[in-house]
Design a protein around this motif. Structure first.
Motif, short mmCIF file in Angstrom:
data_model
loop_
_atom_site.label_atom_id
_atom_site.label_comp_id
_atom_site.label_asym_id
_atom_site.label_seq_id
_atom_site.Cartn_x
_atom_site.Cartn_y
_atom_site.Cartn_z
N UNK A 158 0.82 -1.22 0.00
CA UNK A 158 0.00 0.00 0.00
C UNK A 158 0.85 1.27 0.00
N UNK A 159 1.83 1.43 0.94
CA UNK A 159 2.63 2.67 0.89
C UNK A 159 3.46 2.79 -0.37
N UNK A 160 3.97 1.71 -0.91
CA UNK A 160 4.75 1.80 -2.14
C UNK A 160 3.86 2.25 -3.28
N UNK A 161 2.65 1.68 -3.36
CA UNK A 161 1.71 2.10 -4.41
C UNK A 161 1.31 3.56 -4.22
N UNK A 162 1.19 3.95 -2.95
CA UNK A 162 0.84 5.34 -2.68
C UNK A 162 1.94 6.30 -3.12
N UNK A 163 3.20 5.95 -2.81
CA UNK A 163 4.32 6.79 -3.21
C UNK A 163 4.38 6.90 -4.73
N UNK A 164 4.19 5.78 -5.40
CA UNK A 164 4.24 5.81 -6.86
C UNK A 164 3.10 6.65 -7.42
N UNK A 165 1.95 6.50 -6.84
CA UNK A 165 0.80 7.28 -7.32
C UNK A 165 1.00 8.77 -7.13
N UNK A 166 1.51 9.18 -5.97
CA UNK A 166 1.76 10.60 -5.73
C UNK A 166 2.83 11.14 -6.69
N UNK A 167 3.87 10.30 -6.95
CA UNK A 167 4.91 10.75 -7.88
C UNK A 167 4.35 10.94 -9.27
N UNK A 168 3.51 10.01 -9.72
CA UNK A 168 2.91 10.13 -11.04
C UNK A 168 1.94 11.33 -11.10
N UNK A 169 1.22 11.55 -9.99
CA UNK A 169 0.31 12.67 -9.95
C UNK A 169 1.06 14.00 -10.01
N UNK A 170 2.20 14.05 -9.31
CA UNK A 170 2.99 15.28 -9.34
C UNK A 170 3.54 15.55 -10.73
N UNK A 171 3.89 14.47 -11.44
CA UNK A 171 4.39 14.65 -12.81
C UNK A 171 3.31 15.17 -13.75
#
Length: 488
Positions: free
Chosen positions: A281-294
């Protein structure tokens, strides 16, 4: 060609050695007793024969000058003396080494038989008898062995009188026959009885050996191990009893160590499974936030964009690693896989197609049978096995390497081979190539990019084992083959 002498079979078991040693010792003892008895009896009978020769004296050879009649001593018993001589008594008179007269007392004949035939060798043997008044053994070809005494006569001649050794030899031979038969029977009975006794005495040791054999057949490398019952207790005052007691104590220590090892493995598996599950869950969350920021429409500094891209890439890589660890934890826990008919040929075609797209600088070839190969199993996991093997060949070999995927169907199951002509797996890495976190990409392909965490081949081994198959590696410089066998 030099032939080697054949070696006698040697007893291998302790029971056979003890029985063999017992029989050998008894045979040596029997042989010593038999030889001593035969020698003693032969000496005793020969001594009695020598005493008879002393009683005979020289009257008989002296009578041979008078045609076998004793000289008259005026006592009137000359004929009676001849009759009282033992049957087979031999007499001879020698003059200057030449036999001048000879005679033999035959059974029922009161007069001496003067027609005894002696060969030249017989005469020479008689001439060589020492004139010392002592008994000597002489072999006469016409009369067999004789015990003779040579005495100097009054006329310069030599008088020889002898008695046959036939009786002595017959008695000694009979003793040899009886002793050999009795001792042979004794050895046979001792061998059978001794073997039974040794077997009964070594029963506790046999039980220890049987328990040790059962323990040696147990898979002690992993999982929960149930040791067989302990060896039966024996008398602690005996060597076998002490061995059994020490062996049981050793099994107790081994069982404690295996229990602790299994508990540690279970804790590690639960930790890996829980950690992997919690990290998803936290790894998916980090990836999602990174993609959202991009995806932010406003201006973003280039260095921030680069950092966000790295965060997204590494979080994606970490997510794959977490998924792999979770899969391994589930397989270690024995969680069953799906069991459906899987078209292995179709999976191989798809996997090689994907490999060509991700590795265009490699040469990919296929060797498939005409008919589809179907195996029971989990299609998703088997596809993961193929993808990991092909990714391993792509990442750890230089550009231009030829990778050949072969699929065969036989009576024992389906066989999949992935072969490449790259530099090969380093020798020191081969024994643990299917273990977790084993990495050797810097040895196979120094310029390899996208190196993983060393879990790909361990997943291959775990999935194949869960399907009841086998996996192996054959590697040398210029030839590396991974072989996967799956039951059909």
């Amino acid at each position: 060609m030099r032939l080697r002498p054949a070696r006698l079979p040697r007893p291998r078991t302790l029971r056979a050695r003890l029985t063999f040693g017992l029989v050998v010792l008894l045979a040596v003892s029997c042989a010593a007793v038999g030889v001593a008895a035969v020698v003693e009896l032969n000496g005793f009978l020969t001594q009695r024969l020598d005493e008879q020769l002393a009683q005979v004296g020289t009257r008989f050879p002296e009578s041979l000058e008078h045609h076998g009649r004793l000289t008259d001593d005026h006592d009137g018993d000359e004929q009676g003396d001849t009759r009282r001589m033992a049957t087979g008594t031999f007499g001879a008179r020698l003059l200057n080494g030449t036999v001048t007269n000879k005679g033999l007392i035959r059974s029922g004949d009161p007069a001496a038989d003067l027609t005894v035939y002696l060969t030249g060798q017989d005469a020479a043997r008689l001439a060589r008898v020492p004139v010392d008044g002592r008994a000597h053994t002489v072999e006469l070809s016409a009369l067999d062995d004789y015990r003779v005494v040579a005495t100097a006569g009054r006329d310069g001649d030599v008088l020889i009188v002898g008695l046959p050794l036939e009786g002595v030899q017959a008695t000694v031979h009979r003793l040899e026959l009886v002793a050999g038969s009795v001792f042979g029977l004794a050895l046979l009975v001792t061998g059978v009885a001794g073997g039974l006794w040794v077997r009964w005495s070594l029963r506790p040791l046999s039980r220890v050996a049987a328990t040790a054999t059962r323990v040696s057949e147990l898979p002690l490398a992993n999982g929960e191990v149930a040791l067989p019952p302990r060896a039966p207790d024996a008398d602690p005052g005996t060597e076998v009893g002490r061995v059994a007691a020490a062996f049981n104590r050793m099994l107790g220590h081994v069982e404690d160590a295996l229990t602790k090892r299994h508990a540690s493995e279970e804790r590690l598996r639960r930790f890996a499974a829980d950690a992997s599950h919690e990290l998803r869950t936290p790894v998916a969350s980090v990836r999602g936030h990174a993609e959202l920021a991009l995806l932010h429409p406003g201006p973003v500094p280039p260095e921030v964009t680069r950092a966000l891209q790295r965060i997204a890439a590494e979080s994606s890589r970490m997510g794959l690693m977490v998924d792999d660890l979770l899969l391994l934890a589930r397989l270690d826990a024995g969680r069953p896989l799906e069991r459906h008919p899987v078209d292995l040929t179709h999976l191989v075609l798809d996997a090689v197609t994907d490999a060509r797209a991700t590795g265009p600088d490699h040469r990919w070839t296929l060797d498939l049978p005409e008919d589809p190969v179907t195996v029971p199993g989990d299609a998703h996991r088997l596809q993961q096995v193929l993808a990991n093997l092909l990714a391993n060949a792509r990442l750890h070999t230089p550009a231009g390497t030829k990778v050949t995927v072969t699929l065969e169907a036989g009576a024992d199951g389906a066989v999949l081979r992935v072969h490449d002509d790259g530099p090969g797996v380093p020798e020191e890495v081969r024994p643990g190539v299917f273990e977790r976190f084993t990495r050797a990409e810097h040895r196979r392909h120094p310029n390899a990019s996208g190196a993983g965490a060393g879990l790909g081949l361990s997943i291959v081994a775990a999935v194949v084992e869960a399907h009841g198959g086998t996996v192996g590696l054959e590697s040398r410089t210029g030839s590396t083959t991974f072989r996967v066998g799956l039951p059909t």
